[in-house]
Design a protein around this motif. Structure first.
Motif, PDB file in Angstrom:
ATOM      1  N   GLU A 548       0.826  -1.204   0.000  1.00  0.00           N
ATOM      2  CA  GLU A 548       0.000   0.000   0.000  1.00  0.00           C
ATOM      3  C   GLU A 548       0.861   1.255   0.000  1.00  0.00           C
ATOM      4  OE1 GLU A 548      -2.599  -0.335   3.307  1.00  0.00           O
ATOM      5  OE2 GLU A 548      -3.819  -1.951   2.420  1.00  0.00           O
ATOM      6  N   VAL A 549       1.957   1.243   0.796  1.00  0.00           N
ATOM      7  CA  VAL A 549       2.875   2.389   0.823  1.00  0.00           C
ATOM      8  C   VAL A 549       3.493   2.597  -0.562  1.00  0.00           C
ATOM      9  CG1 VAL A 549       5.049   3.251   1.767  1.00  0.00           C
ATOM     10  CG2 VAL A 549       3.373   2.195   3.281  1.00  0.00           C
ATOM     11  N   GLN A 550       3.925   1.489  -1.155  1.00  0.00           N
ATOM     12  CA  GLN A 550       4.482   1.589  -2.499  1.00  0.00           C
ATOM     13  C   GLN A 550       3.455   2.137  -3.480  1.00  0.00           C
ATOM     14  OE1 GLN A 550       5.870  -2.328  -3.386  1.00  0.00           O
ATOM     15  NE2 GLN A 550       7.743  -2.151  -2.166  1.00  0.00           N
ATOM     16  N   ALA A 551       2.181   1.713  -3.299  1.00  0.00           N
ATOM     17  CA  ALA A 551       1.133   2.206  -4.193  1.00  0.00           C
ATOM     18  C   ALA A 551       0.939   3.712  -4.035  1.00  0.00           C
ATOM     19  CB  ALA A 551      -0.171   1.471  -3.896  1.00  0.00           C
ATOM     20  N   LYS A 552       1.010   4.212  -2.767  1.00  0.00           N
ATOM     21  CA  LYS A 552       0.884   5.659  -2.536  1.00  0.00           C
ATOM     22  C   LYS A 552       2.025   6.412  -3.208  1.00  0.00           C
ATOM     23  CE  LYS A 552      -1.657   5.336   1.826  1.00  0.00           C
ATOM     24  NZ  LYS A 552      -1.613   5.577   3.300  1.00  0.00           N
ATOM     25  N   ASN A 553       3.254   5.880  -3.053  1.00  0.00           N
ATOM     26  CA  ASN A 553       4.407   6.541  -3.691  1.00  0.00           C
ATOM     27  C   ASN A 553       4.251   6.567  -5.206  1.00  0.00           C
ATOM     28  OD1 ASN A 553       5.605   6.931  -1.182  1.00  0.00           O
ATOM     29  ND2 ASN A 553       6.761   4.999  -1.276  1.00  0.00           N
ATOM     30  N   ILE A 554       3.798   5.445  -5.719  1.00  0.00           N
ATOM     31  CA  ILE A 554       3.600   5.386  -7.170  1.00  0.00           C
ATOM     32  C   ILE A 554       2.538   6.386  -7.609  1.00  0.00           C
ATOM     33  CG2 ILE A 554       2.752   3.893  -9.039  1.00  0.00           C
ATOM     34  CD1 ILE A 554       4.084   1.548  -7.534  1.00  0.00           C
ATOM     35  N   THR A 555       1.472   6.538  -6.786  1.00  0.00           N
ATOM     36  CA  THR A 555       0.410   7.499  -7.112  1.00  0.00           C
ATOM     37  C   THR A 555       0.950   8.923  -7.121  1.00  0.00           C
ATOM     38  OG1 THR A 555      -1.207   6.035  -6.070  1.00  0.00           O
ATOM     39  CG2 THR A 555      -1.869   8.321  -6.432  1.00  0.00           C
ATOM     40  N   PHE A 556       1.797   9.243  -6.132  1.00  0.00           N
ATOM     41  CA  PHE A 556       2.384  10.592  -6.065  1.00  0.00           C
ATOM     42  C   PHE A 556       3.245  10.874  -7.292  1.00  0.00           C
ATOM     43  CE2 PHE A 556       5.975  13.339  -4.876  1.00  0.00           C
ATOM     44  CZ  PHE A 556       5.283  14.500  -4.545  1.00  0.00           C
ATOM     45  N   VAL A 557       4.088   9.933  -7.624  1.00  0.00           N
ATOM     46  CA  VAL A 557       4.957  10.105  -8.793  1.00  0.00           C
ATOM     47  C   VAL A 557       4.114  10.214 -10.060  1.00  0.00           C
ATOM     48  CG1 VAL A 557       6.729   8.993 -10.210  1.00  0.00           C
ATOM     49  CG2 VAL A 557       6.911   8.924  -7.723  1.00  0.00           C
ATOM     50  N   GLY A 558       3.063   9.394 -10.127  1.00  0.00           N
ATOM     51  CA  GLY A 558       2.189   9.438 -11.298  1.00  0.00           C
ATOM     52  C   GLY A 558       1.496  10.786 -11.434  1.00  0.00           C
ATOM     53  N   SER A 559       1.060  11.366 -10.266  1.00  0.00           N
ATOM     54  CA  SER A 559       0.398  12.671 -10.308  1.00  0.00           C
ATOM     55  C   SER A 559       1.352  13.746 -10.801  1.00  0.00           C
ATOM     56  CB  SER A 559      -0.124  13.036  -8.911  1.00  0.00           C
ATOM     57  OG  SER A 559      -1.037  12.062  -8.462  1.00  0.00           O
ATOM     58  N   SER A 560       2.588  13.681 -10.327  1.00  0.00           N
ATOM     59  CA  SER A 560       3.588  14.666 -10.769  1.00  0.00           C
ATOM     60  C   SER A 560       3.812  14.561 -12.276  1.00  0.00           C
ATOM     61  CB  SER A 560       4.906  14.443 -10.024  1.00  0.00           C
ATOM     62  OG  SER A 560       4.718  14.550  -8.628  1.00  0.00           O
ATOM     63  N   LEU A 561       3.945  13.338 -12.742  1.00  0.00           N
ATOM     64  CA  LEU A 561       4.149  13.143 -14.176  1.00  0.00           C
ATOM     65  C   LEU A 561       2.942  13.639 -14.966  1.00  0.00           C
ATOM     66  CD1 LEU A 561       5.760   9.584 -14.191  1.00  0.00           C
ATOM     67  CD2 LEU A 561       6.890  11.731 -14.780  1.00  0.00           C
ATOM     68  N   LEU A 562       1.733  13.460 -14.398  1.00  0.00           N
ATOM     69  CA  LEU A 562       0.524  13.910 -15.073  1.00  0.00           C
ATOM     70  C   LEU A 562       0.512  15.432 -15.238  1.00  0.00           C
ATOM     71  CD1 LEU A 562      -2.214  13.108 -16.253  1.00  0.00           C
ATOM     72  CD2 LEU A 562      -3.186  13.335 -13.966  1.00  0.00           C
ATOM     73  N   LEU A 563       0.932  16.144 -14.151  1.00  0.00           N
ATOM     74  CA  LEU A 563       1.000  17.603 -14.242  1.00  0.00           C
ATOM     75  C   LEU A 563       1.964  18.033 -15.331  1.00  0.00           C
ATOM     76  CD1 LEU A 563       0.943  18.551 -10.435  1.00  0.00           C
ATOM     77  CD2 LEU A 563      -0.869  18.948 -12.115  1.00  0.00           C
ATOM     78  N   ILE A 564       3.132  17.369 -15.386  1.00  0.00           N
ATOM     79  CA  ILE A 564       4.121  17.709 -16.419  1.00  0.00           C
ATOM     80  C   ILE A 564       3.530  17.484 -17.808  1.00  0.00           C
ATOM     81  CG2 ILE A 564       6.351  17.032 -17.395  1.00  0.00           C
ATOM     82  CD1 ILE A 564       7.213  16.363 -14.497  1.00  0.00           C
ATOM     83  N   ILE A 565       2.822  16.362 -17.951  1.00  0.00           N
ATOM     84  CA  ILE A 565       2.232  16.044 -19.258  1.00  0.00           C
ATOM     85  C   ILE A 565       1.184  17.078 -19.645  1.00  0.00           C
ATOM     86  CG2 ILE A 565       0.781  14.354 -20.450  1.00  0.00           C
ATOM     87  CD1 ILE A 565       2.267  12.191 -18.794  1.00  0.00           C
ATOM     88  N   VAL A 566       0.343  17.529 -18.633  1.00  0.00           N
ATOM     89  CA  VAL A 566      -0.675  18.547 -18.911  1.00  0.00           C
ATOM     90  C   VAL A 566      -0.020  19.838 -19.385  1.00  0.00           C
ATOM     91  CG1 VAL A 566      -2.425  20.015 -17.835  1.00  0.00           C
ATOM     92  CG2 VAL A 566      -2.405  17.567 -17.378  1.00  0.00           C
ATOM     93  N   GLY A 567       1.104  20.243 -18.724  1.00  0.00           N
ATOM     94  CA  GLY A 567       1.821  21.445 -19.148  1.00  0.00           C
ATOM     95  C   GLY A 567       2.328  21.330 -20.574  1.00  0.00           C
ATOM     96  N   LEU A 568       2.882  20.170 -20.872  1.00  0.00           N
ATOM     97  CA  LEU A 568       3.382  19.958 -22.233  1.00  0.00           C
ATOM     98  C   LEU A 568       2.255  20.007 -23.256  1.00  0.00           C
ATOM     99  CD1 LEU A 568       5.957  17.092 -21.543  1.00  0.00           C
ATOM    100  CD2 LEU A 568       6.483  19.453 -22.177  1.00  0.00           C
TER     101      LEU A 568
END
Length: 840
Positions: A548-568
């Motif tokens: 579950e902790v790993q899943a939360k970390n993955i979610t955080f990283v995924g959200s950050s990547l999503l923001l970058i993708i939206v900017g692009l």
């Protein structure tokens, strides 16, 4: 409900599923064979003559997912990896026999013995199977003598000995085995001598006094060479003889020896032996040892993972609880046993368990519940065997005894006595005698002492000294009641003393500290296992938290990547917007140029309109042509119908059967052609026939013509295939000739069978037509290269007309195969569109 002398001993070992037992594959070859021998012998003994020994061994192989060849000897098992034996193991006899001409003489002899063993091992072997087995065994024997290979010769003789046992010729069987023994003695090879003694002893009848003697000789030889697996196997066979001779003390001694040897070789499936020891100790009223081995058996089968044996283990434990008057524990264990027997149960085992369960409920002062269970059970699982009906009647009588319904006690006691008299099995006579003892007790308790005495005398052959205290208590309580009623005070007092001794034994057994200690020991071990399971569960939970902790970390990283993708994406949108503005200006320039092209397009449209009018005229001509062709087909069909009517009229004035048959066959041929023209006339497409519609209609016509009704069944596998008239007519005539031939000649002896028709496309631009039947095929010696009948000549000529190849086979019936090529047909696009729409 009560202890049974012989039937219950092994019956439950037959209740096994066909799933693989998890630990059997981890054994070496010797231990795998030992597992087959132990479980197979239990199957054979439990079946009480319903199956032979070879069939019981085959059942054991299937239960443990092992090759049936391993039940014969190690040499068969070692060759399981060869292609021939792999084919044999899968039951593919045709492939197996094909190897006989491709291998050397030794392998051919071994394979012949394997094929013979396959025929011999079939459950309930038919006479034809036995003949085939003898043929291959005798071939192997002759070839081994010619080769001068003594090892193969003695194996062939042993297999012949087994064959003669199964075919009922004990004298010839003994001669074969004695020949092997004499040869082994000459060789002075102790292992060969042990094998020879063991084989002979195993296949002697149980009533033969030499059986135990030869098994003992075999055991001594195996003991000398140190073969522990073989010692266990021979001891198991000797135990079965001990039971038949009612020598439980000797059987118990051998079983303890077996158990010790199994521990030495780390044999995991020891619960077979432990369960039988528990049964013997229970009948001897040694309840502490009985409970110990019952719990040990249950523990070991759980370790192996053999859920199919759980019913037997729980039943054994429930019987012990019942004997010690611990009715609540007995009820729980009986329910577990019945649940295990629910899937794939064998009726005698299920009814024996159910009977004990219901008896325990009644003994717990719940007779109405017991009666309701009986009523419900016989709806879903009706009793078939007389012994099952006897059990049901006794349980009803016992329940009504607790309800003080004397008239119903008498009714069901008499019913139980009736079914007891119908039990024919010799092995179940102890059950019958005990039932009479129960019936006598029931009558005594409702003060019908005349009937009680009658049935007590019938049960007089029951060896109560071989039973535990429940049987003793029952018998002496009945005698006490009868003697008291007759005023025989001395006999009554003696019977009462014996009754009280047995009753005190029950109380002592219930309070026995050793029993409680044994149960506590196993419960403690079970709790320790539960603690281990909880610890494992805790580890799993910790792993889940980490995940579950790993899943939360993955979610955080995924959200950050999503923001970058939206900017692009936004940046790219702005670039695209600027590009669109440039494109608009360019579009205006292009529109000016397009205006100059519009005039050219107007001219093009005028030309296209003229072209469309020409196409419409062409379509009208095509429709008119197709209508004319359909009219031709209609008239051809009508003319053919007139021909058939003329033939039918002519047949009314012909008395010659040959000429009449010729006219009828001509009618069938004309109808086959007429159907094609009818289909073309009725179809939207006038060039192609949809064979999926045509062939069933032709078959229905032939079925009605021959009036075969349901005696002959047709199987059709017709692909979505369209044929031109030039191909459809020959194909229809071939079908007519082949099906007519099968209807007339293929089922003269059986009067029923199957005709199969297949039309498919095995490869691009190729069609394959197969007509086959399940009849006897062509007569032996029929020359396929010289076709003499008109029908066969027509089929051959029509095949050549199709430009195809014709093949005829006569294996398991007659099969005619025609393979021909697709022809190229010039056809209009509209016609093809209609064909495609019909196919869809």
């Amino acid at each position: 409900m009560r202890t049974v002398f012989f039937t219950c001993l092994f019956l439950h070992f037959l209740i096994t599923s066909r799933a693989e037992l998890p630990k059997s594959k981890s054994y070496d070859l010797k231990s795998q064979r030992l597992l087959i021998q132990i479980s197979g012998l239990f199957n054979f003994t439990a079946a009480q003559g319903r199956i032979d020994l070879d069939s019981a061994m085959l059942l054991a192989c299937e239960n443990h997912n092992l090759s049936f060849l391993e039940s014969f000897d190690e040499d068969f098992a070692k060759q399981n990896t060869s292609p021939a034996f792999i084919a044999l193991k899968s039951g593919d006899l045709i492939s197996t026999k094909s190897y006989l001409g491709k291998i050397d003489i030794r392998d051919r002899i071994n394979l012949s013995l394997g094929i013979g063993a396959y025929y011999l091992s079939r459950v309930g072997s038919k006479q034809n199977d036995l003949k085939n087995a003898l043929k291959f065994f005798y071939y192997a024997y002759r070839q081994s003598r010619h080769l001068k290979a003594p090892d193969l010769k003695y194996r062939a003789l042993s297999m012949l000995g087994r064959y003669y046992v199964q075919s009922g010729n004990q004298l010839k069987s003994s001669l074969c085995f004695l020949n092997v023994i004499n040869s082994a003695l000459v060789s002075k090879n102790k292992l060969s001598i042990a094998d020879a003694y063991g084989a002979y002893g195993s296949f002697l009848p149980y009533g033969n006094p030499d059986k135990l003697a030869y098994l003992q000789k075999s055991f001594n030889e195996y003991l000398a060479v140190g073969s522990k697996e073989k010692q266990i196997e021979i001891l198991c066979k000797m135990v079965s003889i001990d039971f038949l001779q009612n020598n439980r003390e000797l059987a118990l001694s051998r079983l303890n020896r077996m158990l010790q040897l199994q521990k030495e070789i780390r044999f995991k499936h020891s619960y077979y032996t432990e369960s039988v020891i528990a049964w013997i100790e229970n009948t001897r009223s040694n309840y502490n040892r009985a409970l110990y081995y019952a719990l040990l058996s249950l523990k070991n089968l759980e370790a192996v993972g053999d859920s199919s044996f759980a019913g037997t283990a729980y039943l054994r434990l429930a019987d012990i609880y019942h004997q010690t008057n611990r009715l609540d524990e007995a009820t729980v264990s009986y329910k577990k046993a019945m649940k295990s027997f629910e899937n794939g149960y064998m009726q005698p085992s299920w009814y024996k368990t159910f009977s004990n369960y219901v008896y325990t409920i009644t003994a717990s002062e719940r007779p109405l519940e017991a009666l309701a269970l009986i009523k419900e059970s016989i709806k879903h699982i009706p009793p078939i065997l007389p012994s099952d009906k006897m059990e049901i009647a006794i349980n009803r009588a016992f329940a009504y005894l607790h309800l003080r319904r004397s008239e119903l006690v008498r009714k069901y006691s008499n019913e139980a006595a009736y079914w007891a008299s119908k039990v024919q099995s010799e092995e179940q006579q102890q059950d019958v005698l005990y039932s009479y003892a129960l019936i006598a007790n029931f009558f005594a308790r409702i003060n019908d002492f005349i009937e009680a005495k009658k049935y007590l005398e019938k049960s007089s052959l029951l060896p109560i000294e071989k039973y535990n205290y429940l049987a003793t208590k029952l018998i002496f309580h009945t005698k006490y009641k009868i003697d008291s009623a007759n005023g025989n005070l001395a006999a009554s007092l003696d019977s009462f003393k014996q009754f009280k001794i047995a009753e005190d034994s029950a109380i002592n057994a219930q309070k026995n500290r050793q029993i409680l200690e044994i149960e506590m020991r196993f419960q403690t071990a079970k709790k320790e296992n539960d603690i281990k399971l909880l610890q494992n569960e805790k580890l799993l939970q910790e792993n889940r938290l980490k995940q579950e902790v790993q899943a939360k970390n993955i979610t955080f990283v995924g959200s950050s990547l999503l923001l970058i993708i939206v900017g692009l994406l936004y940046s790219r949108f702005r670039i695209k917007q600027k590009t669109n503005e440039m494109l608009i200006s360019q579009k205006e320039e292009i529109s000016e140029k397009n205006n100059s092209l519009e005039e050219l397009l107007l001219e093009k449209d005028h030309i296209l309109e003229e072209k469309e009018s020409l196409i419409e005229e062409k379509q009208e001509l095509i429709v008119e042509k197709e209508w004319l062709i359909k009219e031709i087909h209609h008239r051809v069909k009508n003319n053919l119908q007139i021909v058939m009517s003329l033939l039918n009229s002519q047949s009314a004035f012909i008395g010659n059967d040959v000429a009449l048959n010729a006219i009828k066959e001509s009618q069938y041929r004309v109808q086959a052609i007429s159907l094609i023209h009818q289909k073309l006339y009725q179809s939207e497409n006038v060039a192609l026939i949809l064979m999926k519609d045509y062939i069933p209609e032709l078959i229905n016509y032939l079925k009605e013509s021959f009036n075969i009704r349901k005696t002959i069944r047709f199987k059709m596998d017709i692909g979505l295939i369209h044929l031109d008239v030039s191909q459809a007519v020959p194909v229809g005539l071939i079908l007519n000739e082949a099906i007519t031939n099968s209807i007339k000649y293929a089922f003269l002896e059986t009067a029923s069978g199957i005709i199969s028709i297949i039309l498919d496309r095995p490869e691009p631009h190729k069609y394959r037509l197969i007509i086959s039947d399940t009849g006897p095929g062509l007569a032996e010696g029929y020359d396929l290269s010289n076709l003499t009948s008109l029908g066969m000549k027509l089929i051959a000529g029509l095949s050549r007309q199709l430009g195809g190849t014709l093949s005829i086979e006569s294996v398991h019936g007659l099969s005619i195969t025609v393979i021909f090529s697709e022809i190229n047909i010039a056809i209009s696009k509209s016609a093809w569109d209609r064909i495609s729409n019909m196919s869809a």
